[in-house]
Design a protein around this motif. Structure first.
Motif, PDB file in Angstrom:
ATOM      1  N   ARG A 102      24.099  28.190  59.312  1.00  0.00           N
ATOM      2  CA  ARG A 102      23.027  29.094  58.904  1.00  0.00           C
ATOM      3  C   ARG A 102      22.535  29.891  60.119  1.00  0.00           C
ATOM      4  O   ARG A 102      22.340  29.339  61.196  1.00  0.00           O
ATOM      5  CB  ARG A 102      21.854  28.307  58.310  1.00  0.00           C
ATOM      6  CG  ARG A 102      22.238  27.497  57.068  1.00  0.00           C
ATOM      7  CD  ARG A 102      22.563  28.434  55.897  1.00  0.00           C
ATOM      8  NE  ARG A 102      22.856  27.675  54.683  1.00  0.00           N
ATOM      9  CZ  ARG A 102      24.062  27.390  54.260  1.00  0.00           C
ATOM     10  NH1 ARG A 102      25.109  27.808  54.954  1.00  0.00           N
ATOM     11  NH2 ARG A 102      24.263  26.706  53.154  1.00  0.00           N
TER      12      ARG A 102
ATOM     13  N   GLY B 186      24.253  24.000  56.731  1.00  0.00           N
ATOM     14  CA  GLY B 186      24.076  23.646  55.325  1.00  0.00           C
ATOM     15  C   GLY B 186      25.346  22.971  54.829  1.00  0.00           C
ATOM     16  O   GLY B 186      26.453  23.429  55.125  1.00  0.00           O
TER      17      GLY B 186
ATOM     18  N   ALA C  25      19.038  25.432  55.876  1.00  0.00           N
ATOM     19  CA  ALA C  25      19.425  24.934  57.193  1.00  0.00           C
ATOM     20  C   ALA C  25      19.128  23.447  57.307  1.00  0.00           C
ATOM     21  O   ALA C  25      18.042  22.989  56.937  1.00  0.00           O
ATOM     22  CB  ALA C  25      18.693  25.710  58.286  1.00  0.00           C
TER      23      ALA C  25
END
Length: 364
Positions: A190, A282, A322
């Motif tokens: 992310r 992620g 995230a």
């Protein structure tokens, strides 16, 4: 010098890409549409084609599909204003090595081009190596040793041994395939895309190399296989060709270790630049029935997994924020007591027929 063909109906875009890439030492040829591009391909060989998707006349995806079939030694990267994940996924499944969105960012172009050329060089070398090995019937021992080295570039030693065993039992490499329940993991960095346009390329590539190395080590140590790296995203699978006791457990353990190692990697690189401190990871995990095996022609194939379970794992990864690990009720049911899980929501995903209960997992 690497030769690149740039296909785009917008002259400013063509010339901007040419300016960026020639500054890095590439030789560029320009074409306004698919017809001009075909004429250029008849005159000389290109290592890479950058192609727009929406052009007057023939669509870029149709042209690139033909290009990859007729010119297997030429890589392709799409350049487009269509920022659609489904279109990008279709392009990647077709064999495209990158997907650049407009407006053009210099660093994004350079990284995508460098990665595409590097991957194509490896694929060309592996293809030539495979053809050479398949002709060495008279010297079976040498055949197996060299083939094993090639497989170990993409798989853990255990997986490489299993594939070698199947080939040694006279199964055709492109016919090693079956359907079974497995666990699929996707992980994606992310904040990476925004950092690319504002940071030193060498440090970004160093970070990616370290990330790839950490992911490979973690996946292999838990009995999994790397299916592919796509930019800053990785796909892995657990449960075949070498069986593990509990594929869901292996995948979740991998996810937790990846989250921890990514934090360490982020802290390490943050000492040189605060931009790395803004990155996160992620992760999406799903368990279900998939088709696994070598897919492709006799000369060009890859060992991969296909099915709705794979698509859902990717959607979960894209949905996760995230430093979040998202999974499904199916995976949670396979690992009782292993982790703490919290219900997030019931939602629907494009391309997935039923709504999905999403769970966030964390160490106990």
């Amino acid at each position: 010098m690497k030769r690149i063909l740039i296909v785009d109906d917008e002259a400013p875009i063509r010339h901007l890409l040419k300016q960026i890439l020639e500054a890095k030492g590439y030789s560029c040829t320009l074409a306004a549409d698919a017809a001009e591009a075909r004429a250029c391909l008849k005159q000389q060989t290109f290592q890479l084609v950058l192609c727009d998707i929406l052009m007057p006349g023939e669509l870029g995806l149709d042209f690139v599909r033909e290009l990859l079939a007729e010119h297997p030694n030429t890589a392709a990267v799409m350049v487009t204003a269509v920022d659609d994940p489904m279109v990008a996924e279709s392009a990647v499944q077709m064999g495209v090595y990158g997907y650049i969105t407009k407006p053009i960012e210099r660093n994004e172009v350079i990284i995508n081009v460098a990665n595409a050329l590097r991957r194509q060089e490896l694929e060309i070398a592996n293809r030539a190596y495979r053809e050479e090995l398949e002709s060495m019937v008279a010297d079976r021992t040498n055949f197996v040793i060299r083939l094993k080295r090639m497989f170990e570039q993409l798989h853990s030693p255990q997986v490489a041994e299993e594939l070698i065993k199947k080939i040694d039992e006279c199964e055709q490499p492109n016919r090693i395939r079956k359907k079974l329940e497995m666990t699929i993991l996707f992980a994606d960095i992310r904040g990476f895309s925004s950092m690319v346009s504002a940071h030193d390329l060498e440090e970004i590539i160093d970070f990616l190399d370290a990330f790839y190395g950490s992911v490979s080590k973690t996946v292999f140590s838990n009995g999994g296989s790397i299916d592919k790296f796509i930019g800053d995203e990785v796909m892995a699978f657990f449960g075949a060709p070498v069986a593990v006791r509990n594929p869901s457990e292996s995948a979740v353990k991998t996810a937790l270790e990846l989250a921890e190692s990514f934090q360490e990697l982020r802290d390490q690189f943050s000492g040189d630049s605060h931009h790395f401190g803004k990155l996160g990871i992620g992760i999406g995990i799903n368990t279900g029935q998939v088709f696994i095996g070598n897919v492709g022609s006799e000369k060009r194939y890859s060992y991969t997994v296909i099915g709705n379970a794979v698509n859902l794992a990717r959607r979960l990864c894209a949905h996760a924020g995230a430093d979040q690990i998202f999974t499904t009720e199916k995976t949670i049911s396979e690992i009782p007591g292993m982790v703490s899980s919290v219900f997030v929501e019931n939602t629907s995903f494009k391309g997935i027929p039923k709504t999905v209960d999403i769970y966030k997992i964390a160490p106990i």
